[in-house]
Scaffold this active site. Structure first.
Site, mmCIF file in Angstrom:
data_model
loop_
_atom_site.group_PDB
_atom_site.id
_atom_site.type_symbol
_atom_site.label_atom_id
_atom_site.label_comp_id
_atom_site.label_asym_id
_atom_site.label_seq_id
_atom_site.Cartn_x
_atom_site.Cartn_y
_atom_site.Cartn_z
ATOM 1 C CB CYS A 119 16.860 -5.636 6.839
ATOM 2 S SG CYS A 119 17.272 -4.575 5.321
ATOM 3 C CG HIS A 262 15.183 -3.135 9.706
ATOM 4 N ND1 HIS A 262 16.575 -2.471 9.609
ATOM 5 C CD2 HIS A 262 14.697 -3.163 8.633
ATOM 6 C CE1 HIS A 262 16.693 -2.230 8.213
ATOM 7 N NE2 HIS A 262 15.567 -2.899 7.712
ATOM 8 C CG ASN A 292 16.615 0.125 5.392
ATOM 9 O OD1 ASN A 292 17.372 -0.511 6.050
ATOM 10 N ND2 ASN A 292 15.650 -0.703 5.015
HETATM 11 O O1 UT7 Z 1 14.308 -3.543 5.079
HETATM 12 C C1 UT7 Z 1 13.278 -3.431 4.329
HETATM 13 C C2 UT7 Z 1 13.194 -2.539 3.323
HETATM 14 N N1 UT7 Z 1 11.914 -2.216 2.837
HETATM 15 C C3 UT7 Z 1 10.914 -1.440 3.386
HETATM 16 O O2 UT7 Z 1 10.964 -1.312 4.623
HETATM 17 C C4 UT7 Z 1 9.990 -0.875 2.614
HETATM 18 C C5 UT7 Z 1 8.604 -0.796 3.247
HETATM 19 N N2 UT7 Z 1 7.495 -0.050 2.534
HETATM 20 C C6 UT7 Z 1 7.723 1.407 2.887
HETATM 21 O O3 UT7 Z 1 8.260 1.784 3.433
HETATM 22 C C7 UT7 Z 1 6.779 2.170 1.826
HETATM 23 O O4 UT7 Z 1 5.895 1.138 1.287
HETATM 24 C C8 UT7 Z 1 7.171 3.202 1.155
HETATM 25 C C9 UT7 Z 1 8.081 4.203 1.848
HETATM 26 C C10 UT7 Z 1 8.268 2.643 0.263
HETATM 27 C C11 UT7 Z 1 6.235 3.514 0.228
HETATM 28 O O5 UT7 Z 1 5.098 4.413 0.898
HETATM 29 P P1 UT7 Z 1 3.697 4.113 0.721
HETATM 30 O O6 UT7 Z 1 2.976 4.848 1.759
HETATM 31 O O7 UT7 Z 1 3.447 2.454 0.769
HETATM 32 O O8 UT7 Z 1 3.387 4.594 -0.810
HETATM 33 P P2 UT7 Z 1 2.901 3.958 -1.926
HETATM 34 O O9 UT7 Z 1 3.823 3.091 -2.837
HETATM 35 O O10 UT7 Z 1 1.583 3.529 -1.973
HETATM 36 O O11 UT7 Z 1 2.774 5.123 -3.042
HETATM 37 C C12 UT7 Z 1 1.818 6.214 -2.785
HETATM 38 C C13 UT7 Z 1 2.041 7.302 -3.925
HETATM 39 C C14 UT7 Z 1 2.279 6.758 -5.254
HETATM 40 O O12 UT7 Z 1 1.483 7.819 -6.227
HETATM 41 P P3 UT7 Z 1 -0.087 7.674 -6.561
HETATM 42 O O13 UT7 Z 1 -0.064 6.183 -7.351
HETATM 43 O O14 UT7 Z 1 -0.788 7.628 -5.276
HETATM 44 O O15 UT7 Z 1 -0.379 8.684 -7.455
HETATM 45 C C15 UT7 Z 1 3.524 6.752 -5.526
HETATM 46 O O16 UT7 Z 1 3.862 6.836 -7.092
HETATM 47 O O17 UT7 Z 1 3.470 8.010 -3.594
HETATM 48 C C16 UT7 Z 1 4.294 8.185 -4.935
HETATM 49 N N3 UT7 Z 1 5.388 7.817 -4.538
HETATM 50 C C17 UT7 Z 1 6.181 9.056 -4.312
HETATM 51 N N4 UT7 Z 1 6.051 10.376 -4.291
HETATM 52 C C18 UT7 Z 1 6.823 11.261 -4.184
HETATM 53 C C19 UT7 Z 1 6.141 6.579 -4.315
HETATM 54 N N5 UT7 Z 1 7.586 7.178 -3.984
HETATM 55 C C20 UT7 Z 1 7.540 8.454 -4.117
HETATM 56 C C21 UT7 Z 1 8.426 9.288 -3.820
HETATM 57 N N6 UT7 Z 1 8.289 10.721 -3.947
HETATM 58 N N7 UT7 Z 1 9.640 8.999 -3.591
#
Ligand code: UT7
Length: 339
Positions: A119, A262, A292
């Site tokens: 990226c 980005h 993204n």
């Molecule tokens: O170019 C660089 C590319 N990568 C990035 O930019 C990634 C950067 N990171 C992020 O943008 C965020 O970490 C994410 C959007 C990927 C995830 O958001 P988060 O606020 O960090 O969520 P999390 O991984 O802490 O998950 C929170 C909850 C979990 O459930 P529990 O364990 O609290 O019950 C996940 O299982 O949300 C759940 N979850 C979802 N729920 C509904 C994870 N993905 C999803 C989903 N829909 N798509």
């Protein structure tokens, strides 16, 4: 680094272009595939929909279209282009896709190559191209950022598949007398020791070759991402590198017309803006429509804002890219538009 020209050359950003696939996948469409919902995706990322390359489109095709747009805006004859860099991690051809783009654009004289820095690739490619212009060895460079991550996303992993889309963007950069130089400074960083939180690795599958020897079969595993780690990396390193660049160039955050980051997650954009007390109206974002698109996000966003008149000639823009590698970088430039 602040820009120190050799031979009194500077450069200007004189054209932009972009292209996106026609197929639109909305958040709710993904519910058919993984357990997710529109509200979760919107509130956690700012994304509403993304565009995915379908049957009659290709990364090379979108890149050529984006390049063509930038050439047209710049008013260039393609035969006078000296350099074409395609920033991508997802080429149609592992030997490089830049040459096919060169052929379709008719940029016969251009030196062309692919550059991979995930990226951050677009910013790395812009800085690379600028070196040739600043040392006077070349006059016109076309830099394209394009990715088709949909090929490598694990569409059954809700933690990552909701983030990505496909697209392409391009800028035309031209060397000019130093007094009018439009690139004020840049900083680029890499840290392979933290690479495990985001990668797209070759598969480890070995096949018999002859007698007792073996070979590794070609192919890649889907994208593997630790979202929280990448998030923490972005909100720590992007403000730091921007801070260093602004101090080095004696530019205050309030001097900036635009923050062009980005497009990974709206929460990351907001966190960086908050850190510098930059009002959200000055933070360019089109995440809602495209998600993204990896190396394409920055030029795709720039082109949109140039075309709709938000970014005007002379505007000062601080840009930062970050992603796999890990890699990250920042550049401070003025948008010029056609000479
Ligand atoms: O170019 C660089 C590319 N990568 C990035 O930019 C990634 C950067 N990171 C992020 O943008 C965020 O970490 C994410 C959007 C990927 C995830 O958001 P988060 O606020 O960090 O969520 P999390 O991984 O802490 O998950 C929170 C909850 C979990 O459930 P529990 O364990 O609290 O019950 C996940 O299982 O949300 C759940 N979850 C979802 N729920 C509904 C994870 N993905 C999803 C989903 N829909 N798509």
């Amino acid at each position: 680094m602040t820009i120190k020209s050799q031979n009194n050359f500077g450069l200007n950003f004189v054209g932009s272009g972009s292209a996106t696939p026609s197929q639109i996948i909305k958040n709710d469409d993904l519910r058919i595939r993984v357990e997710t919902n529109d509200l979760w995706i919107k509130t956690r990322t700012g994304i509403s929909e993304r565009r995915i390359i379908g049957e009659n489109e290709s990364l090379t095709g979108l890149s050529s279209q984006a390049g063509q747009g930038a050439i047209q805006m710049a008013g260039w004859d393609p035969e006078n282009i000296d350099l074409l860099i395609l920033a991508t991690s997802t080429p149609d051809d592992l030997f490089g896709s830049a040459a096919q783009i060169q052929a379709s654009l008719g940029a016969k004289k251009a030196v062309v190559f692919d550059l991979t820095a995930a990226c951050s690739g677009f910013l790395f490619a812009v800085v690379t191209a600028c070196q040739y212009l600043l040392n006077g060895s070349m006059n016109k460079a076309l830099v394209i950022g394009a990715d088709q991550l949909s090929r490598w996303v694990d569409w059954d992993d809700r933690g990552s598949c909701i983030l990505f889309g496909d697209g392409a963007g391009a800028v035309a950069i031209q060397s000019i007398p130093e007094a009018e130089n439009g690139l004020l400074g840049f900083r680029l960083r890499s840290d392979g020791s933290r690479g495990n939180c985001l990668n797209l690795k070759s598969i480890e599958e070995y096949k018999p070759l002859v007698k007792d020897s073996i070979y590794q079969k070609g192919g890649f595993s889907p994208i593997n991402m630790n979202g929280q780690e990448v998030y923490k990396f972005a909100v720590r390193e992007v403000p730091t590198i921007l801070d260093e660049l602004l101090s080095e160039t004696n530019v205050k955050p309030s001097d900036l017309d635009w923050l062009l980051l980005h497009q990974a997650n709206q929460r990351i954009l907001d966190a960086v803006a908050d850190r510098f007390k930059i009002p959200y109206e000055k933070v360019l974002s089109n995440l809602a429509s495209y998600g993204n698109t990896s190396a394409a996000t920055i030029p795709l966003m720039l082109d949109e804002a140039v075309k709709d008149g938000r970014v005007k000639p002379g505007d000062l823009i601080a840009s930062s890219g970050f992603g796999a590698g890990l890699s990250w970088g920042a550049a401070l430039f003025r948008w010029h538009g056609p000479l």
